[in-house]
Design a protein around this motif. Sequence first.
Motif, PDB file in Angstrom:
ATOM      1  N   THR A  51      10.899 -29.317  26.190  1.00  0.00           N
ATOM      2  CA  THR A  51      11.935 -28.731  25.343  1.00  0.00           C
ATOM      3  C   THR A  51      13.321 -29.066  25.883  1.00  0.00           C
ATOM      4  N   GLY A  52      13.487 -28.976  27.190  1.00  0.00           N
ATOM      5  CA  GLY A  52      14.763 -29.331  27.804  1.00  0.00           C
ATOM      6  C   GLY A  52      15.124 -30.781  27.578  1.00  0.00           C
ATOM      7  N   LEU A  53      14.136 -31.668  27.692  1.00  0.00           N
ATOM      8  CA  LEU A  53      14.386 -33.093  27.443  1.00  0.00           C
ATOM      9  C   LEU A  53      14.825 -33.321  26.003  1.00  0.00           C
ATOM     10  N   LEU A  54      14.176 -32.644  25.075  1.00  0.00           N
ATOM     11  CA  LEU A  54      14.524 -32.823  23.663  1.00  0.00           C
ATOM     12  C   LEU A  54      15.915 -32.269  23.359  1.00  0.00           C
ATOM     13  N   ARG A  55      16.265 -31.141  23.967  1.00  0.00           N
ATOM     14  CA  ARG A  55      17.605 -30.592  23.753  1.00  0.00           C
ATOM     15  C   ARG A  55      18.668 -31.540  24.316  1.00  0.00           C
ATOM     16  N   ASP A  56      18.383 -32.123  25.478  1.00  0.00           N
ATOM     17  CA  ASP A  56      19.309 -33.113  26.039  1.00  0.00           C
ATOM     18  C   ASP A  56      19.447 -34.300  25.100  1.00  0.00           C
ATOM     19  N   ALA A  57      18.333 -34.706  24.504  1.00  0.00           N
ATOM     20  CA  ALA A  57      18.364 -35.833  23.575  1.00  0.00           C
ATOM     21  C   ALA A  57      19.224 -35.513  22.364  1.00  0.00           C
ATOM     22  N   ALA A  58      19.113 -34.288  21.864  1.00  0.00           N
ATOM     23  CA  ALA A  58      19.909 -33.900  20.700  1.00  0.00           C
ATOM     24  C   ALA A  58      21.397 -33.909  21.027  1.00  0.00           C
ATOM     25  N   ARG A  59      21.743 -33.407  22.219  1.00  0.00           N
ATOM     26  CA  ARG A  59      23.154 -33.385  22.609  1.00  0.00           C
ATOM     27  C   ARG A  59      23.701 -34.789  22.846  1.00  0.00           C
ATOM     28  N   ALA A  60      22.827 -35.692  23.294  1.00  0.00           N
ATOM     29  CA  ALA A  60      23.272 -37.049  23.625  1.00  0.00           C
ATOM     30  C   ALA A  60      23.267 -37.984  22.428  1.00  0.00           C
ATOM     31  N   THR A  61      22.861 -37.494  21.255  1.00  0.00           N
ATOM     32  CA  THR A  61      22.743 -38.360  20.085  1.00  0.00           C
ATOM     33  C   THR A  61      23.552 -37.786  18.928  1.00  0.00           C
ATOM     34  N   PRO A  62      24.878 -37.692  19.079  1.00  0.00           N
ATOM     35  CA  PRO A  62      25.687 -37.110  18.009  1.00  0.00           C
ATOM     36  C   PRO A  62      25.699 -37.958  16.749  1.00  0.00           C
ATOM     37  N   ALA A  63      25.380 -39.250  16.885  1.00  0.00           N
ATOM     38  CA  ALA A  63      25.382 -40.131  15.714  1.00  0.00           C
ATOM     39  C   ALA A  63      24.199 -39.884  14.796  1.00  0.00           C
ATOM     40  N   SER A  64      23.233 -39.096  15.278  1.00  0.00           N
ATOM     41  CA  SER A  64      22.056 -38.802  14.464  1.00  0.00           C
ATOM     42  C   SER A  64      22.103 -37.342  14.039  1.00  0.00           C
ATOM     43  N   PRO A  65      22.628 -37.028  12.841  1.00  0.00           N
ATOM     44  CA  PRO A  65      22.743 -35.629  12.429  1.00  0.00           C
ATOM     45  C   PRO A  65      21.400 -34.918  12.340  1.00  0.00           C
ATOM     46  N   ASP A  66      20.353 -35.633  11.975  1.00  0.00           N
ATOM     47  CA  ASP A  66      19.039 -34.997  11.883  1.00  0.00           C
ATOM     48  C   ASP A  66      18.603 -34.461  13.239  1.00  0.00           C
ATOM     49  N   LEU A  67      18.844 -35.248  14.300  1.00  0.00           N
ATOM     50  CA  LEU A  67      18.455 -34.819  15.639  1.00  0.00           C
ATOM     51  C   LEU A  67      19.389 -33.732  16.151  1.00  0.00           C
ATOM     52  N   ALA A  68      20.688 -33.914  15.924  1.00  0.00           N
ATOM     53  CA  ALA A  68      21.658 -32.946  16.429  1.00  0.00           C
ATOM     54  C   ALA A  68      21.512 -31.583  15.769  1.00  0.00           C
ATOM     55  N   ASP A  69      21.015 -31.543  14.526  1.00  0.00           N
ATOM     56  CA  ASP A  69      20.906 -30.291  13.784  1.00  0.00           C
ATOM     57  C   ASP A  69      19.590 -29.552  14.019  1.00  0.00           C
ATOM     58  N   LEU A  70      18.753 -30.055  14.893  1.00  0.00           N
ATOM     59  CA  LEU A  70      17.495 -29.368  15.158  1.00  0.00           C
ATOM     60  C   LEU A  70      17.754 -27.977  15.724  1.00  0.00           C
ATOM     61  N   GLY A  71      17.086 -26.977  15.164  1.00  0.00           N
ATOM     62  CA  GLY A  71      17.194 -25.627  15.692  1.00  0.00           C
ATOM     63  C   GLY A  71      16.244 -25.411  16.850  1.00  0.00           C
ATOM     64  N   ASP A  72      16.415 -24.261  17.527  1.00  0.00           N
ATOM     65  CA  ASP A  72      15.573 -23.967  18.688  1.00  0.00           C
ATOM     66  C   ASP A  72      14.092 -23.944  18.328  1.00  0.00           C
ATOM     67  N   ARG A  73      13.764 -23.348  17.196  1.00  0.00           N
ATOM     68  CA  ARG A  73      12.352 -23.291  16.796  1.00  0.00           C
ATOM     69  C   ARG A  73      11.807 -24.692  16.546  1.00  0.00           C
ATOM     70  N   ASP A  74      12.626 -25.554  15.952  1.00  0.00           N
ATOM     71  CA  ASP A  74      12.189 -26.927  15.717  1.00  0.00           C
ATOM     72  C   ASP A  74      11.916 -27.646  17.035  1.00  0.00           C
ATOM     73  N   VAL A  75      12.852 -27.490  17.985  1.00  0.00           N
ATOM     74  CA  VAL A  75      12.717 -28.183  19.265  1.00  0.00           C
ATOM     75  C   VAL A  75      11.480 -27.699  20.010  1.00  0.00           C
ATOM     76  N   VAL A  76      11.284 -26.379  20.044  1.00  0.00           N
ATOM     77  CA  VAL A  76      10.106 -25.832  20.734  1.00  0.00           C
ATOM     78  C   VAL A  76       8.828 -26.269  20.028  1.00  0.00           C
TER      79      VAL A  76
END
Length: 207
Positions: free
Chosen positions: A131-156
Amino acid sequence: MPREVREREMLDAAVATFGQRGYRAASMDEIAELAGVSKPLVYLYLNSKEELFTACIRREADALLAAVRAGVVEPGLAPDEQLWSGLTAFFAHTAENPDAWSVLHRQARTHGEPFAAEVTRMREELVSFVTGLLRDAARATPASPDLADLGDRDVVGIAQALVGAAEALAGWANETPDVSAKEAASTLMNFAWTGLGNLMDGERWPK
């Protein structure tokens, strides 16, 4: 011989015996013989078959978690490379320790409490790490709105799915000849990170 060395040898023998024979079929006599000690000494150190099996589960769960964490410590890795490294470390460890993986993935899960609870603890830690790796990925990929907009439930939820898929794939890889850790990691990366749609367009791991 120091107690910790003797106890490690007993646990090594127990993991091999439980992994190959199963919890119910394994006997303390077999474990003692493989460890090169008397059965009373095994009971003196570890009290009962149940406590011995629990100790095996805890040790092997901690070893697997440590291997996965160590796989992503290299600084400067991109999020996808961190996940790739962690998955490769996971599959390498389970391939190199098939008896331990049998204890964790097959034996502990099928014989009730308290064994299943120990495996649940390991799985929760793996899910938290992913989960931590995926959250880091979302923060590091601002060009991908689909990834950046993932909610906590989605990430978990995605982390749960990844860990479950990795567990199933490790079982398959250990039973299928000539499947390397990198091949297993590539399979999961291609499915989970690249995605089936992109995979059909020719994108594959490793890059």
